[in-house]
Design a protein around this motif. Structure first.
Motif, PDB file in Angstrom:
ATOM      1  N   ASP A 172      -2.962  11.645 -18.781  1.00 20.38           N
ATOM      2  CA  ASP A 172      -1.935  11.720 -19.492  1.00 20.38           C
ATOM      3  C   ASP A 172      -0.884  10.880 -19.203  1.00 20.38           C
ATOM      4  OD1 ASP A 172      -3.150  13.804 -20.741  1.00 20.38           O
ATOM      5  OD2 ASP A 172      -1.801  15.245 -19.705  1.00 20.38           O
ATOM      6  N   LEU A 173      -0.480  10.659 -17.805  1.00 20.13           N
ATOM      7  CA  LEU A 173       0.398   9.909 -17.204  1.00 20.13           C
ATOM      8  C   LEU A 173       0.156   8.499 -17.559  1.00 20.13           C
ATOM      9  CD1 LEU A 173       3.058   9.392 -15.667  1.00 20.13           C
ATOM     10  CD2 LEU A 173       1.986   9.637 -13.649  1.00 20.13           C
ATOM     11  N   GLN A 174      -1.218   8.018 -17.199  1.00 24.41           N
ATOM     12  CA  GLN A 174      -1.540   6.577 -17.425  1.00 24.41           C
ATOM     13  C   GLN A 174      -1.354   6.158 -18.704  1.00 24.41           C
ATOM     14  OE1 GLN A 174      -5.650   6.403 -15.737  1.00 24.41           O
ATOM     15  NE2 GLN A 174      -5.011   6.611 -13.921  1.00 24.41           N
ATOM     16  N   ALA A 175      -1.809   7.088 -19.818  1.00 21.80           N
ATOM     17  CA  ALA A 175      -1.823   6.914 -21.015  1.00 21.80           C
ATOM     18  C   ALA A 175      -0.361   6.606 -21.554  1.00 21.80           C
ATOM     19  CB  ALA A 175      -2.282   8.096 -21.945  1.00 21.80           C
ATOM     20  N   ALA A 197       4.370  14.147 -13.713  1.00 19.10           N
ATOM     21  CA  ALA A 197       3.556  14.598 -14.423  1.00 19.10           C
ATOM     22  C   ALA A 197       3.340  15.980 -14.320  1.00 19.10           C
ATOM     23  CB  ALA A 197       1.961  13.828 -14.103  1.00 19.10           C
ATOM     24  N   GLY A 198       3.587  16.668 -13.047  1.00 18.43           N
ATOM     25  CA  GLY A 198       3.307  18.235 -12.942  1.00 18.43           C
ATOM     26  C   GLY A 198       4.700  18.694 -13.543  1.00 18.43           C
ATOM     27  N   ARG A 199       5.837  18.107 -13.421  1.00 22.21           N
ATOM     28  CA  ARG A 199       7.071  18.860 -13.977  1.00 22.21           C
ATOM     29  C   ARG A 199       6.906  18.839 -15.668  1.00 22.21           C
ATOM     30  NH1 ARG A 199      12.748  16.873 -12.169  1.00 22.21           N
ATOM     31  NH2 ARG A 199      12.143  17.741 -10.227  1.00 22.21           N
ATOM     32  N   HIS A 200       5.979  18.032 -16.107  1.00 21.58           N
ATOM     33  CA  HIS A 200       6.045  18.148 -17.474  1.00 21.58           C
ATOM     34  C   HIS A 200       4.563  18.548 -18.080  1.00 21.58           C
ATOM     35  CE1 HIS A 200      10.001  16.755 -18.166  1.00 21.58           C
ATOM     36  NE2 HIS A 200       9.767  15.593 -17.134  1.00 21.58           N
ATOM     37  N   GLY A 201       3.839  19.048 -17.221  1.00 24.87           N
ATOM     38  CA  GLY A 201       2.617  19.518 -17.627  1.00 24.87           C
ATOM     39  C   GLY A 201       1.528  18.476 -17.926  1.00 24.87           C
ATOM     40  N   LEU A 202       1.703  17.451 -17.338  1.00 26.97           N
ATOM     41  CA  LEU A 202       0.660  16.138 -17.574  1.00 26.97           C
ATOM     42  C   LEU A 202      -0.290  16.173 -16.604  1.00 26.97           C
ATOM     43  CD1 LEU A 202       3.559  13.587 -18.640  1.00 26.97           C
ATOM     44  CD2 LEU A 202       2.044  15.108 -20.272  1.00 26.97           C
ATOM     45  N   GLY A 203      -1.414  15.480 -17.094  1.00 25.61           N
ATOM     46  CA  GLY A 203      -2.356  15.202 -16.020  1.00 25.61           C
ATOM     47  C   GLY A 203      -2.390  13.840 -15.753  1.00 25.61           C
ATOM     48  N   ARG A 258       0.753  -1.041  -0.075  1.00 21.93           N
ATOM     49  CA  ARG A 258       0.105  -0.045  -0.003  1.00 21.93           C
ATOM     50  C   ARG A 258       0.742   1.270   0.002  1.00 21.93           C
ATOM     51  NH1 ARG A 258      -0.910   2.826   3.851  1.00 21.93           N
ATOM     52  NH2 ARG A 258      -0.600   1.333   5.686  1.00 21.93           N
ATOM     53  N   ARG A 259       1.896   1.394   0.905  1.00 19.44           N
ATOM     54  CA  ARG A 259       3.010   2.486   1.030  1.00 19.44           C
ATOM     55  C   ARG A 259       3.453   2.542  -0.147  1.00 19.44           C
ATOM     56  NH1 ARG A 259       3.379   0.746   6.486  1.00 19.44           N
ATOM     57  NH2 ARG A 259       5.128  -0.589   5.903  1.00 19.44           N
ATOM     58  N   TYR A 260       4.002   1.375  -0.944  1.00 17.97           N
ATOM     59  CA  TYR A 260       4.814   1.433  -2.176  1.00 17.97           C
ATOM     60  C   TYR A 260       3.732   2.062  -3.213  1.00 17.97           C
ATOM     61  CZ  TYR A 260       7.359   0.131  -6.292  1.00 17.97           C
ATOM     62  OH  TYR A 260       8.238   0.164  -7.354  1.00 17.97           O
ATOM     63  N   ALA A 261       2.404   1.735  -3.282  1.00 16.28           N
ATOM     64  CA  ALA A 261       1.601   2.183  -4.262  1.00 16.28           C
ATOM     65  C   ALA A 261       1.313   3.652  -4.166  1.00 16.28           C
ATOM     66  CB  ALA A 261       0.300   1.344  -4.344  1.00 16.28           C
ATOM     67  N   VAL A 262       1.292   4.126  -3.055  1.00 11.02           N
ATOM     68  CA  VAL A 262       1.099   5.544  -2.771  1.00 11.02           C
ATOM     69  C   VAL A 262       2.460   6.349  -3.193  1.00 11.02           C
ATOM     70  CG1 VAL A 262       0.599   7.282  -0.903  1.00 11.02           C
ATOM     71  CG2 VAL A 262      -0.665   5.141  -0.962  1.00 11.02           C
ATOM     72  N   ASP A 263       3.523   5.837  -2.515  1.00 10.23           N
ATOM     73  CA  ASP A 263       4.888   6.629  -3.108  1.00 10.23           C
ATOM     74  C   ASP A 263       5.097   6.579  -4.499  1.00 10.23           C
ATOM     75  OD1 ASP A 263       5.190   7.010  -0.146  1.00 10.23           O
ATOM     76  OD2 ASP A 263       6.698   5.185  -0.033  1.00 10.23           O
ATOM     77  N   ALA A 264       4.963   5.683  -5.173  1.00  8.69           N
ATOM     78  CA  ALA A 264       4.965   5.439  -6.509  1.00  8.69           C
ATOM     79  C   ALA A 264       3.762   6.408  -7.244  1.00  8.69           C
ATOM     80  CB  ALA A 264       4.687   4.122  -7.220  1.00  8.69           C
ATOM     81  N   GLN A 265       2.756   6.642  -6.710  1.00 11.04           N
ATOM     82  CA  GLN A 265       1.696   7.481  -7.261  1.00 11.04           C
ATOM     83  C   GLN A 265       2.119   9.090  -7.223  1.00 11.04           C
ATOM     84  OE1 GLN A 265      -2.120   7.500  -5.452  1.00 11.04           O
ATOM     85  NE2 GLN A 265      -3.025   7.518  -7.214  1.00 11.04           N
ATOM     86  N   HIS A 266       2.938   9.312  -5.961  1.00 15.50           N
ATOM     87  CA  HIS A 266       3.457  10.636  -5.784  1.00 15.50           C
ATOM     88  C   HIS A 266       4.580  10.928  -6.844  1.00 15.50           C
ATOM     89  CE1 HIS A 266       1.196  11.852  -2.273  1.00 15.50           C
ATOM     90  NE2 HIS A 266       1.486  10.815  -1.513  1.00 15.50           N
TER      91      HIS A 266
END
Length: 171
Positions: free
Chosen positions: A44-47, A35-41, A21-29
């Protein structure tokens, strides 16, 4: 009254579940930071991940399949692919065996920014993997394959059980 046994296995299973669970949350962060650094939503990242995974399997993904994976309408997929292509993250190519089919690939720019961002994480991952024997890695791999399949099955079951949206009454 049923009482769960309090064994070493129970404790390990609980710890593994918490770590996943913690790994999933950290990976999401980490993904959101990229995504934020490259202007993606988020979509977009999932794609981009879906395009990368398909290429790693040697089976480039079509826009239609991408829409199925992300649960998007064809119009939404078109807008998504247009946006990612304009930003230089992906490219569309015709399938060499069926010219009617479009395949999505990582573009050079997209691969370069992903490599730059994730290379330090790759080095950290390599360092962790180096601490395991080949036999231990086989067990970890088998566990991860099973857990991933379990998670995907749950995702698919949840999608299938989703109620239809209420219909508007004609007035």
């Amino acid at each position: 009254m049923y009482r769960r046994r309090d064994t070493r296995r129970d404790h390990l299973a609980a710890e593994i579940t918490n770590n996943l669970r913690r790994y999933a949350v950290d990976a999401q962060h980490v993904g959101h930071a990229f995504a934020g650094r490259h202007g993606l939503g988020g979509t977009d990242l999932q794609a981009l991940i879906a395009v990368m995974d398909a290429e790693l399997r040697g089976e480039p993904i079509t826009p239609g399949r991408l829409g199925e994976q992300l649960d998007l309408s064809s119009g939404s997929v078109t807008a998504l692919v247009d946006r990612l292509e304009r930003a230089g993250h992906i490219r569309r190519d015709r399938d060499p065996t069926d010219r009617r089919k479009i395949l999505l690939h990582y573009a050079e720019r997209g691969a370069a920014v992903a490599t730059e961002f994730f290379q330090p994480l790759g080095a950290r991952t390599d360092a962790v993997v180096a601490g395991f024997t080949d036999d231990e890695l086989e067990v970890v791999h088998r566990f991860m394959v099973g857990m991933s399949a379990s998670l995907r099955q749950h995702r698919d079951d949840v999608r299938a059980a989703r109620p239809e949206p209420p219909r508007r009454r004609a007035e």
